[in-house]
Design an enzyme around this catalytic site. Structure first.
Site, mmCIF file in Angstrom:
data_model
loop_
_atom_site.group_PDB
_atom_site.id
_atom_site.type_symbol
_atom_site.label_atom_id
_atom_site.label_comp_id
_atom_site.label_asym_id
_atom_site.label_seq_id
_atom_site.Cartn_x
_atom_site.Cartn_y
_atom_site.Cartn_z
ATOM 1 N N HIS A 155 0.821 -1.226 0.000
ATOM 2 C CA HIS A 155 0.000 0.000 0.000
ATOM 3 C C HIS A 155 0.853 1.274 0.000
ATOM 4 C CE1 HIS A 155 -3.636 -2.215 0.466
ATOM 5 N NE2 HIS A 155 -3.333 -2.692 1.664
ATOM 6 N N ALA A 156 2.128 1.156 0.355
ATOM 7 C CA ALA A 156 2.956 2.356 0.519
ATOM 8 C C ALA A 156 3.161 3.047 -0.826
ATOM 9 C CB ALA A 156 4.300 1.978 1.134
#
Ligand SMILES: [Zn+2]
Length: 668
Positions: A155-156
């Site tokens: 998700h980063a």
């Protein structure tokens, strides 16, 4: 270094106990343990040790071969900044100097992140571990590898840690290896089976022709984390990266092995083989596993094994599996063990249920139609571009025109005017009636779905050919009989799709069931007020086929005085149709009336029979009759004699009183 034969080469394992030190500084008292629990990686490691696959100082391994340990290391700033902004690096690295208050506050201001003094160490080991797993494979030290790492990464985003993720481990590893190994690692497939969309991975390679990102995730129309449209099937990459982003967005949770395998067989493997990667990296969240409280899906360890096995056929077997999410400690442990065993060469376990869910099939078909624009290996080709250019027409409009012509020629039926707020070709000929529809004679009103087409398609192009395609319309038998008896008839076709005036030729899904029921109910009301109520009909018979039956009942419930004129209601309910009930708390006789007036043919496989195995269905369901079949057209055809028999008895007096009944007044 001598090239080792494939079969004797080992599978690598990255695990470093220090990655457990990223913890919440101030656990929320009422919320229990945070799902991104430090014990996650230990649960997996312990499972591998217990299975005898790890040469651990505390246990004696009896397995014929064990995993080769690959040490994790700290990722460098340069490696991180190939994917992230310097801001992200500086922020994460600085955390070790923050006090607990600040860490707690900063974490709670971010999207699903907690922070601690050890976060920088863990995040650096996690990304460094992913790099070393890939390097070990590309250097030939191991044949493939599993990296049991945390915090997760997918998700980063470039400038934003989020969703339990700080550094995006897999893209960092891919970029580092592309740089180090050049042509030996030019094209990389990232396969993301974490139940969430890897928005950060998609972002990192959206315009990159050398990294193919394929993600299978629950999307729920953009409501599932990370919410929004980015994970939908229309996000396919941009510029030189067009077609290199493949989202397989499940519409619902509850997906199981068969859905994943279907997606692999129809989409993932054909595209991956066409792409022909030099390395495969799996963003392996185990939160689609059976038992995961966030994912609510049902992938079994065997399911993960089969996916792994298929991916091992790519890139000469060079595959690195990197842990992402997965929050049920037991589920992730047994899933990761199954993947590891498969990597080591054992055959995956057996799949218990090979039937995909209807929702899974819909998603796979939707993605195929989209990705066929980019991947020649995928059939069917999306026909919309060609048909748009050639100004092709939707067949359902043509078929209704044909029906209208047939009904006019053979039964003298013609179109009734219907006022619509919306302009659509699909309303043309929607309601057809005999010219005597207002006269003093029995009136039969039929609401039905469009007729059915069946045919064998061309195996490659999936095109339907007219000579192999059949149109079935069993309603016609009822119309013919009624007209022969001198009945007035109104025939209402309920389209499954409304052709827009500006038709874009894209694949059209059936309108939402409830929306169709509501619209049909409105149409019934309109017809009643403008035509049926004004007729001098001696008898009134209503018939609802399929979903239209629910609309009919819905209409009658809301319009009491119509009920008084109805002599008989016929319903045909297939196994996928809801069965409406008819009861009012204010009127005890209503269900009695309904039972008496109705005759409803219900498919053999309909759930109502399952529910009423031991006792008869109550009156509110009407007078039900179990049909021999499940196919609507067959059911209609089988019950013609029964229905016309009942109608014949109902109109006996009328027929004997009116010897000229067969002809309309105009002709008499
Ligand atoms: Zn996840």
């Amino acid at each position: 270094m001598a090239h080792l034969p494939y079969s004797t080469s080992q599978t690598g394992l990255v695990y470093d106990v220090r990655m457990r030190f990223h913890v919440e500084v101030r656990p929320e008292v009422n919320q229990g343990v945070h799902p991104e629990d430090p014990r996650r990686i230990y649960a997996i490691y312990k499972e591998l040790v217990d299975a005898g696959l790890v040469d651990d100082p505390n246990t004696v391994s009896l397995a014929p071969s064990v995993l080769a340990r690959i040490p994790a290391r700290f990722v460098t700033k340069k490696e991180v900044c190939a994917v992230h902004s310097e801001r992200v690096w500086d922020l994460v690295i600085s955390l070790e100097h923050w006090d607990n208050d600040l860490l707690h506050e900063a974490g709670s201001n971010m999207d699903s992140i907690y922070l601690s003094k050890n976060t920088p160490m863990c995040a650096r080991l996690s990304a460094g571990g992913a790099i070393e797993a890939c390097r070990g494979i590309l250097n030939g030290h191991v044949k493939n590898a599993i990296a049991v790492i945390r915090p997760p990464g997918h998700h980063a985003e470039h400038n934003e840690p989020m969703g339990f993720c700080l550094f995006n481990n897999v893209p960092i590893a891919v970029k580092a290896c592309q740089k180090e190994f050049g042509d030996a690692c030019r094209k990389v497939l990232i396969l993301d089976w974490d139940v969430h969309h890897g928005n950060g991975v998609q972002q990192a390679f959206y315009k990159d022709p050398n990294v193919l990102y394929i993600s299978l995730h629950v999307h729920q129309g953009g409501k599932f984390y990370p919410a929004g449209p980015a994970g939908d099937h229309l996000h396919c990459g941009e510029g030189p990266g067009a077609g290199m982003n493949v989202n397989i967005p499940w519409r619902t949770a509850g997906m199981r092995d068969a859905d994943y395998l279907l997606a692999f067989q129809r989409i993932v493997m054909p595209i991956a083989q066409d792409f022909n990667p030099d390395l495969v990296v799996v963003s392996a969240g185990f939160d689609a596993a059976e038992g995961d409280m966030l994912g609510k899906c049902h992938v079994s360890p065997a399911g993960y094994g089969h996916m792994t096995r298929m991916l091992m056929s790519l890139a000469d077997g060079k595959i690195a599996v990197c842990l992402e999410g997965g929050y049920n400690l037991r589920s992730i442990a047994i899933s990761a063990l199954a993947v590891t065993r498969t990597l080591m060469g054992e055959p995956p376990g057996r799949i218990a249920n090979a039937v995909p869910t209807p929702s899974g099939v819909d998603t796979v078909e939707e993605v195929l139609r989209q990705q066929a624009k980019y991947w020649p290996c995928l059939f069917p080709r999306n026909p919309s571009e060609r048909t748009r250019e050639l100004k092709a027409e939707r067949l359902h409009d043509i078929v209704r025109d044909y029906q209208a012509a047939w009904l006019w020629e053979n039964l003298g039926m013609s179109s009734l005017f219907i006022a619509h707020s919306k302009a659509s070709r699909s309303f043309k000929n929607q309601v057809l009636a005999t010219p005597n529809h207002a006269e003093a004679r029995p009136l039969l009103v039929i609401f039905h779905d469009p007729p059915e087409l069946t045919g064998d398609t061309d195996p490659r192009t999936r095109e339907l050919q007219l000579h192999n395609t059949w149109l079935t319309d069993s309603v016609k038998q009822y119309l013919q009989w009624a007209v022969d008896q001198g009945f007035a008839v109104i025939d209402i076709n309920i389209p499954k799709h409304l052709t827009e005036v500006d038709d874009n030729h894209e694949y059209a899904e059936e309108a939402d069931a409830q929306q169709r029921i509501d619209e049909t109910e409105l149409l019934a009301k309109y017809l009643w007020e403008n035509y049926i109520e004004l007729s001098d009909a001696s008898h009134m018979f209503l018939m609802g086929v399929g979903q239209a039956y629910s609309s009919l009942i819905g209409f009658l419930k809301k319009n009491d005085r119509c009920r008084e004129r109805v002599d008989k209601i016929f319903g045909f309910i297939s196994d996928s149709c809801a069965l409406p009930s008819y009861r009012a708390t204010t009127d005890d006789f209503l269900d009695r009336w309904y039972k008496d007036k109705s005759k409803i043919f219900v498919a053999q496989n309909h759930y109502v029979w399952e529910r009423h195995k031991t006792k008869a269905p109550s009156r509110k369901w009407g007078s039900l009759q179990k049909s021999d079949g499940n196919d609507m057209q067959e059911m209609l055809s089988h019950h013609v004699k029964e229905v016309t028999g009942i109608l014949g008895v109902e109109v006996e007096h009328w027929q004997s009183d009116a010897p000229m009944a067969g002809a309309s007044e105009g002709e008499a």
